[in-house]
Each structure stands twice: as structure tokens, then as C-alpha cells.
Design a protein around this motif. Structure first.
Motif, PDB file in Angstrom:
ATOM      1  N   SER A 210       0.878  -1.309   0.189  1.00 44.83           N
ATOM      2  CA  SER A 210       0.077   0.171   0.159  1.00 44.83           C
ATOM      3  C   SER A 210       0.837   1.161  -0.111  1.00 44.83           C
ATOM      4  O   SER A 210       2.067   1.149   0.481  1.00 44.83           O
ATOM      5  N   ALA A 211       0.352   2.270  -0.423  1.00 48.35           N
ATOM      6  CA  ALA A 211       1.119   3.661  -0.535  1.00 48.35           C
ATOM      7  C   ALA A 211       1.027   4.271   1.009  1.00 48.35           C
ATOM      8  O   ALA A 211       1.603   5.222   0.931  1.00 48.35           O
ATOM      9  N   THR A 212       0.135   3.669   1.604  1.00 48.58           N
ATOM     10  CA  THR A 212      -0.213   4.424   2.942  1.00 48.58           C
ATOM     11  C   THR A 212       0.899   3.882   4.033  1.00 48.58           C
ATOM     12  O   THR A 212       1.019   2.432   4.220  1.00 48.58           O
ATOM     13  N   ALA A 213       1.456   4.660   4.894  1.00 46.49           N
ATOM     14  CA  ALA A 213       2.371   3.873   5.596  1.00 46.49           C
ATOM     15  C   ALA A 213       1.758   3.251   6.888  1.00 46.49           C
ATOM     16  O   ALA A 213       0.917   3.100   7.283  1.00 46.49           O
ATOM     17  N   GLY A 214       2.663   2.193   7.196  1.00 47.83           N
ATOM     18  CA  GLY A 214       2.304   1.092   7.971  1.00 47.83           C
ATOM     19  C   GLY A 214       1.035   0.227   7.497  1.00 47.83           C
ATOM     20  O   GLY A 214       0.396  -0.396   8.385  1.00 47.83           O
ATOM     21  N   GLN A 215       0.856   0.098   6.077  1.00 50.94           N
ATOM     22  CA  GLN A 215      -0.339  -0.740   5.771  1.00 50.94           C
ATOM     23  C   GLN A 215       0.149  -1.863   5.078  1.00 50.94           C
ATOM     24  O   GLN A 215      -0.843  -2.623   4.234  1.00 50.94           O
ATOM     25  N   ASP A 216       1.628  -2.132   4.736  1.00 48.63           N
ATOM     26  CA  ASP A 216       1.795  -3.238   3.873  1.00 48.63           C
ATOM     27  C   ASP A 216       1.834  -4.516   4.809  1.00 48.63           C
ATOM     28  O   ASP A 216       1.952  -4.640   5.948  1.00 48.63           O
ATOM     29  N   SER A 217       1.736  -5.594   4.193  1.00 48.08           N
ATOM     30  CA  SER A 217       1.514  -7.181   5.026  1.00 48.08           C
ATOM     31  C   SER A 217       2.283  -8.197   4.122  1.00 48.08           C
ATOM     32  O   SER A 217       2.354  -8.039   3.015  1.00 48.08           O
ATOM     33  N   VAL A 218       2.929  -9.144   4.962  1.00 45.73           N
ATOM     34  CA  VAL A 218       3.365 -10.117   4.305  1.00 45.73           C
ATOM     35  C   VAL A 218       2.828 -11.494   4.680  1.00 45.73           C
ATOM     36  O   VAL A 218       2.874 -11.681   5.853  1.00 45.73           O
ATOM     37  N   THR A 219       2.554 -12.354   3.835  1.00 53.05           N
ATOM     38  CA  THR A 219       2.079 -13.712   4.260  1.00 53.05           C
ATOM     39  C   THR A 219       3.009 -14.760   3.630  1.00 53.05           C
ATOM     40  O   THR A 219       3.439 -14.836   2.522  1.00 53.05           O
ATOM     41  N   VAL A 220       3.480 -15.573   4.558  1.00 48.56           N
ATOM     42  CA  VAL A 220       4.261 -16.649   4.028  1.00 48.56           C
ATOM     43  C   VAL A 220       3.766 -18.247   4.173  1.00 48.56           C
ATOM     44  O   VAL A 220       3.213 -18.663   5.231  1.00 48.56           O
ATOM     45  N   TRP A 221       3.983 -19.014   3.075  1.00 48.94           N
ATOM     46  CA  TRP A 221       3.423 -20.317   3.154  1.00 48.94           C
ATOM     47  C   TRP A 221       4.683 -21.147   2.992  1.00 48.94           C
ATOM     48  O   TRP A 221       5.655 -20.697   2.056  1.00 48.94           O
ATOM     49  N   LEU A 222       4.607 -22.388   3.714  1.00 52.73           N
ATOM     50  CA  LEU A 222       5.620 -23.241   3.412  1.00 52.73           C
ATOM     51  C   LEU A 222       4.983 -24.769   2.850  1.00 52.73           C
ATOM     52  O   LEU A 222       4.182 -25.131   3.547  1.00 52.73           O
ATOM     53  N   GLY A 239       0.758  -4.319   9.464  1.00 56.71           N
ATOM     54  CA  GLY A 239       1.182  -3.005   9.694  1.00 56.71           C
ATOM     55  C   GLY A 239       2.648  -2.622   9.568  1.00 56.71           C
ATOM     56  O   GLY A 239       3.275  -2.521  10.384  1.00 56.71           O
ATOM     57  N   GLN A 240       3.055  -3.257   8.353  1.00 54.56           N
ATOM     58  CA  GLN A 240       4.431  -3.111   7.907  1.00 54.56           C
ATOM     59  C   GLN A 240       4.603  -1.836   6.737  1.00 54.56           C
ATOM     60  O   GLN A 240       3.813  -1.570   6.101  1.00 54.56           O
ATOM     61  N   ASP A 241       5.966  -1.366   6.686  1.00 56.23           N
ATOM     62  CA  ASP A 241       6.513  -0.794   5.709  1.00 56.23           C
ATOM     63  C   ASP A 241       7.496  -1.773   4.873  1.00 56.23           C
ATOM     64  O   ASP A 241       8.643  -1.710   5.414  1.00 56.23           O
ATOM     65  N   ILE A 242       7.322  -1.975   3.551  1.00 60.32           N
ATOM     66  CA  ILE A 242       8.012  -2.927   2.686  1.00 60.32           C
ATOM     67  C   ILE A 242       8.698  -2.332   1.937  1.00 60.32           C
ATOM     68  O   ILE A 242       8.089  -1.727   0.979  1.00 60.32           O
ATOM     69  N   ALA A 243      10.092  -2.227   1.642  1.00 60.40           N
ATOM     70  CA  ALA A 243      10.844  -1.824   0.469  1.00 60.40           C
ATOM     71  C   ALA A 243      12.124  -2.672   0.358  1.00 60.40           C
ATOM     72  O   ALA A 243      12.747  -2.842   1.166  1.00 60.40           O
ATOM     73  N   PHE A 244      12.486  -3.090  -0.834  1.00 58.10           N
ATOM     74  CA  PHE A 244      13.533  -3.797  -1.192  1.00 58.10           C
ATOM     75  C   PHE A 244      14.049  -3.833  -2.857  1.00 58.10           C
ATOM     76  O   PHE A 244      13.363  -3.311  -3.432  1.00 58.10           O
ATOM     77  N   ASP A 245      15.453  -3.802  -2.935  1.00 57.33           N
ATOM     78  CA  ASP A 245      15.901  -3.393  -4.482  1.00 57.33           C
ATOM     79  C   ASP A 245      16.811  -4.586  -4.645  1.00 57.33           C
ATOM     80  O   ASP A 245      17.522  -4.538  -5.632  1.00 57.33           O
ATOM     81  N   HIS A 246      17.269  -5.405  -3.663  1.00 59.15           N
ATOM     82  CA  HIS A 246      18.137  -6.494  -4.271  1.00 59.15           C
ATOM     83  C   HIS A 246      17.779  -7.888  -3.480  1.00 59.15           C
ATOM     84  O   HIS A 246      17.276  -7.871  -2.287  1.00 59.15           O
TER      85      HIS A 246
END
Length: 306
Positions: A210-222, A239-246
Motif C-alpha cells: 500500500s502507498a499508505t505508511a504502515g499498511q503493508d503485509s506479508v504472508t508466508v506459506w511453506l 502493519g509493515q512498511d516494505i521496500a527492497f531492491d536486491h
């Protein structure tokens, strides 16, 4: 006097709409990147195998960073995953060996490769991104655990000790045991509850952005059930802020007496769960549009006889 000549639409005109709709549908559900390590030299560490092959979703070379100078070596054949419906590749895997003793420069290391604009996530990225990969730990240490053997997503390519947005595999970080498969989101760690073994496992991560701060989420399955789209279950961190470039591969496995071997293959980014897990099949939209195209041709043929 009016002519009774009938003008019929061309085949191109009749097919333009379904073709355009099909292109639109495909753009919304696609595999963005698939790294199956098929273009590398078997028996060579990736950091020494330069220039790195061109792979969609990446740019630059696999580069050594941080402590240690032993990095994954390309090994013939993809990892073999037994889950029903998984789209196996004909590529290779990358692997690190088991070793005795504590973590040292000669038996450990971290490498990264820069992501391109199609797979990079920034604070303004909106939508859903999926990442999947196969992982196998040798489990030579058994219940003693693994210190840190993971696939990582970092932000800031010049410093892999910088912001670590996501990592998954085996670690003792954050109070984890190191003998259950686990993952971290912005350095907060969760266990899958599955004990480590020597088998091949499928990780899938879903990033809801999301472009809104604190509104990202991550779900993980195994080892999720495949073939019916995004499954239920998994572990979600909100309730996360996610950013990555590598993307990085890290191996600091030793618990002080033995370090587990490790292997990875088939690292995929996509816009849907199915795009990174199962063999591509025509979606219902594709069948419908194909039928529309056929109907257009039949109409044109009928009119041509009038």
C-alpha cells in the motif's frame, strides 16, 4: 439509387477486441522473473561467474558482500520438489557444502544481485507481489540448529547489513531455534512450526503493498496446496512498511560445531500465486476470449455467403 452491397468487418476488426482483452488479462497475471540458474557454469561460485547471465527481474552481477568468501556454487539439476502441481524447471540449483567448526571466512558468506524496476518495491509501490523458491537444508546439525541460512530481500544494494525487509529459511535471529523453518519481516521473526529435515521445501511469500505508511503485509506459506490460486492459511505479518531492491543468499550456518549444507533453486517473482508455483495453463478468461474469437470468425464466414 442506393447500393445493396453489404460491407462486412474484416477479420482484423473482429479479432481486435478479444485480442486486446486477452493482452489486458495476461498483463494482470504474469510471471515477472524466473531464476533457474540454467545460464551459469556448473562447479563455479556465482560471484566468480561473471558477467552474470541476463535474467528478467535482475540487473548487474551476483556480488560478494559482508563477511565470508564462500558463496553458492552452481550445481547440475534443479532441486526436486514432490508437491503436487508444482512447475518444475530444467535448470540448476546453487549450493553450499557442510563443514565442521565455527563460522569463518572460508566457510561462510553472503552474495546479492540487484533487482530491476519490475521486481523492486518502494514506499510508493501498490499491489500484490509474490515470491517463491525451493530450499533444501542438509540438516547435518540436527536439533542443534542453524545460525543463519536464508534468502533475503534488502533495501540499499551497497549494504546488505542495511535495511533487511524480508528473509526466510533457518535462523536463530529474533529468538528462533534455528531448527524450524522461519522467516523475518523487518527483523521481526516468526516460525512456520515445521521442524527442519533434509527434504526440499517450497517457500511462497505474498507482499500486499500500500502507498499508505504502515499498511503493508506479508504472508508466508511453506509447502502450500497448489492449483487453486492463493490458498488459505500461511502466516501473516501486518502493519509493515516494505521496500527492497536486491535479493541476497546468506550462509552463516554453523552452530559452533557443524554447519549445514544448503541449496536453493527456482527463485520466481510474479503477480499471482499461481504464476510462481504451477505450470502455466489457460485461465477461464483465456478460454472465453478464444471462444469469442472463434465466434467472430464464424459470423464473418456466414456473412460472406450473403
Amino acid at each position: 439509387m442506393k447500393s445493396n452491397t453489404k460491407r462486412h468487418p474484416s477479420i482484423g476488426t473482429l479479432l481486435a477486441v478479444p485480442v486486446a482483452l486477452l493482452a489486458c488479462a495476461s498483463a494482470h497475471a504474469q510471471l515477472l522473473s524466473s531464476e533457474n540458474f540454467s545460464g551459469y557454469t556448473v562447479g563455479t561460485q556465482l560471484t566468480a561467474d561473471t558477467p552474470s547471465p541476463v535474467v528478467a527481474g535482475y540487473t548487474g552481477d551476483w556480488t560478494a558482500v559482508d563477511f565470508g568468501n564462500l558463496h553458492p556454487t552452481t550445481t547440475a539439476g534443479s532441486l526436486s520438489y514432490g508437491g503436487a502441481g508444482y512447475a518444475a524447471s530444467a535448470g540448476n540449483n546453487i549450493a553450499v557444502p557442510t563443514y565442521s567448526g565455527g563460522i569463518a571466512a572460508g566457510n561462510s558468506g553472503r552474495m546479492f544481485r540487484q533487482l530491476d524496476s519490475t521486481t523492486t518495491v518502494t514506499s510508493s509501490t501498490v499491489g500484490t507481489l509474490y515470491l517463491s523458491w525451493l530450499y533444501q537444508d542438509g540438516n547435518q546439525a540436527g536439533s542443534a540448529g542453524t545460525v543463519y541460512q536464508t534468502l533475503d530481500l534488502y533495501n540499499g544494494a551497497g549494504n546488505s547489513n542495511g535495511p533487511r525487509a524480508f528473509n526466510a529459511g533457518l535462523t536463530t535471529n529474533g529468538g528462533q531455534s534455528g531448527n524450524q523453518y522461519d522467516f523475518g519481516v523487518n527483523e521481526a521473526y516468526s516460525s512456520t512450526g515445521v521442524n527442519v529435515d533434509a527434504g526440499v521445501h517450497l517457500f511462497v511469500a505474498e507482499f500486499n503493498l500500500s502507498a499508505t505508511a504502515g499498511q503493508d503485509s506479508v504472508t508466508v506459506w511453506l509447502d502450500p496446496a497448489l492449483g487453486a490460486g492463493t490458498p488459505s492459511g500461511g502466516t501473516t505479518v501486518s502493519g509493515q512498511d516494505i521496500a527492497f531492491d536486491h535479493l541476497a543468499i546468506s550462509d552463516y550456518a554453523s552452530n559452533g560445531s557443524i554447519g549445514n549444507s544448503g541449496a536453493w533453486s527456482d527463485i520466481r517473482f510474479g503477480t499471482t500465486f499461481n504464476s510462481v508455483t504451477i505450470a502455466p495453463v489457460p485461465e477461464p478468461t483465456t478460454f472465453a476470449l478464444g471462444g469469442l474469437g472463434l465466434a467472430s470468425l464464424l459470423i464473418l464466414r456466414r456473412k460472406s455467403k450473403v
